[in-house]
Design an enzyme around this catalytic site. Structure first.
Site, PDB file in Angstrom:
ATOM      1  N   LEU A 117       0.854  -1.191   0.000  1.00  0.00           N
ATOM      2  CA  LEU A 117       0.000   0.000   0.000  1.00  0.00           C
ATOM      3  C   LEU A 117       0.886   1.235   0.000  1.00  0.00           C
ATOM      4  O   LEU A 117       1.650   1.442   0.942  1.00  0.00           O
ATOM      5  CB  LEU A 117      -0.785  -0.055   1.325  1.00  0.00           C
ATOM      6  N   HIS A 118       0.824   2.033  -1.069  1.00  0.00           N
ATOM      7  CA  HIS A 118       1.620   3.265  -1.029  1.00  0.00           C
ATOM      8  C   HIS A 118       1.081   4.394  -1.899  1.00  0.00           C
ATOM      9  O   HIS A 118       1.637   5.484  -1.884  1.00  0.00           O
ATOM     10  CB  HIS A 118       3.065   2.973  -1.442  1.00  0.00           C
TER      11      HIS A 118
END
Ligand code: UD1
Length: 352
Positions: free
Chosen positions: A200-201
């Site tokens: 997740l980024h």
């Protein structure tokens, strides 16, 4: 023939390695590797070079983090003298990060031909910084190496002359295949027996408090029935810390080197991600992938592969996950030209 490769951020490295290695087999090719320094932590960059079998960069421009404008401008300013001094015959850029666009722009103004690896991908979402980088890089590059047919279609629609477009397949899969034996032998301690692997980024997921909180709450719900293994990107770690969000019961890890991450991916029950490359790797590995985005620049992973877009819809995430746990996961096939030879095809075109 002097070919200069530009890398800047983690996802560039597994794309550049197969091209670099294929060109190294050609006697007349002289190569240099320039790192812009967009990513600088060892586990976001340095650790990848020995694993991928490529040398340390000849030059690191050390641009570091900053706003999009500052980061892009720093690459432009610091890269230009390197190009002027080294006088390459061709510069090869990879993917869609800020360094990709910045380096392409420098070369276009200096009349140095640019090859863009992973050209033609489009999410059609101009809120994503990467979409701007893709569109502009493809307009100014001279050789466009596409991974799949949709890339060719997008470029033709944007008026790119067909002679510039070369469908070569997916270079990331070259790296995956090359390092699969090592990934299979790789043991990672104290992992849950069955787990979901999370990455997740994207700013759209992690830069808004309510969105990130809601995603973490979904992951906490999942952790009741399945381990949740989560190598945390520095940007995401920073936001979790800034907002004091709960991650109890999640198995948080530092960002993983490439082989270790492939090992984690192979054994995952499901991958939940907002990354581009991970959508492709999971399709190749046949692991179900739930993508926390409303769109993807890699639609072939949805049409042929194991990928399903769930956006930020918690109900959809939960129902898709239930299907997977009930053994009703989507069965994908491996897209054409994802065969481990894309780097060789690019090297051959560059040679000619
Ligand atoms: C960049 C790319 C994105 C790619 C991602 C992979 C752009 C526009 N985005 O996003 O397409 O999917 O890399 O990771 O180019 N940081 C560190 N250490 C590092 C690098 C970054 O701590 O080595 C932190 C910094 O606080 C920085 C933040 O992470 O501000 C974001 O880094 P940045 O390079 O701006 O973008 P990414 O989110 O990594």
């Amino acid at each position: 023939m002097h070919i200069l490769h530009v890398v800047g951020a983690r996802p560039n490295l597994m794309k550049a390695a197969p091209v670099f290695r294929a060109l190294a087999k050609q006697p007349r090719a002289q190569q240099s590797l320039i790192h812009t320094g967009q990513h600088y932590d060892a586990n976001m960059s340095g650790a990848f070079f020995p694993q991928l079998g490529i040398p340390e960069p000849d030059v690191n421009l050390g641009v570091g983090s900053g706003s999009h404008a500052r980061q892009t401008a720093e690459v432009i300013t610091r890269f230009e003298p390197v190009v002027l001094q080294r006088k390459p015959d061709m510069v090869v850029v990879y993917g869609d990060v800020n360094s990709t666009l910045a380096a392409s722009l420098v070369c276009a103004k200096l009349h140095i031909p640019v090859g863009h690896v992973e050209a033609g991908l489009r999410s059609f979402d101009r809120n994503m910084p990467e979409e701007i980088n893709r569109l502009l890089t493809d307009q100014i590059a001279d050789l466009l190496f596409t991974p799949s047919e949709d890339g060719d279609t997008n470029l033709l629609r944007e008026g790119i002359p067909p002679a510039r477009i070369h469908r070569v397949g997916n270079v990331m899969i070259d790296s995956l295949l090359d390092l699969s034996p090592k990934a299979m032998a790789c043991k990672i301690d104290s992992l849950p027996e069955r787990y979901a692997l999370i990455t997740l980024h994207r700013p759209s997921n992690v830069d808004d408090l309510q969105t990130l909180k809601s995603i973490l709450e979904s992951l906490l719900e999942i952790s009741v029935q399945l381990g949740v293994v989560f190598p945390v990107h520095p940007r995401t770690r920073q936001r979790i810390a800034d907002w004091g969000l709960t991650t109890d019961n999640l198995h948080l890890l530092e960002p993983m080197p490439y082989v270790e991450f492939l090992a984690l991916q192979r054994r995952a029950v499901v991958v939940i991600t907002d990354s581009g490359g991970v959508q492709e790797e999971s399709t190749y590995l046949g692991v179900p992938c739930l993508t926390l985005r409303d769109n993807t620049e890699r639609p072939i992973t949805v049409s042929l592969g194991t990928n399903t877009l769930v956006g930020q819809d918690r109900k959809k995430l939960s129902s898709e996950l239930s299907n997977i746990l009930a053994g009703k996961a989507k069965k994908g096939v491996i897209p054409p030209l994802w065969d481990g030879h894309a780097g060789e095809r690019i090297a051959e075109i560059l040679r000619n």
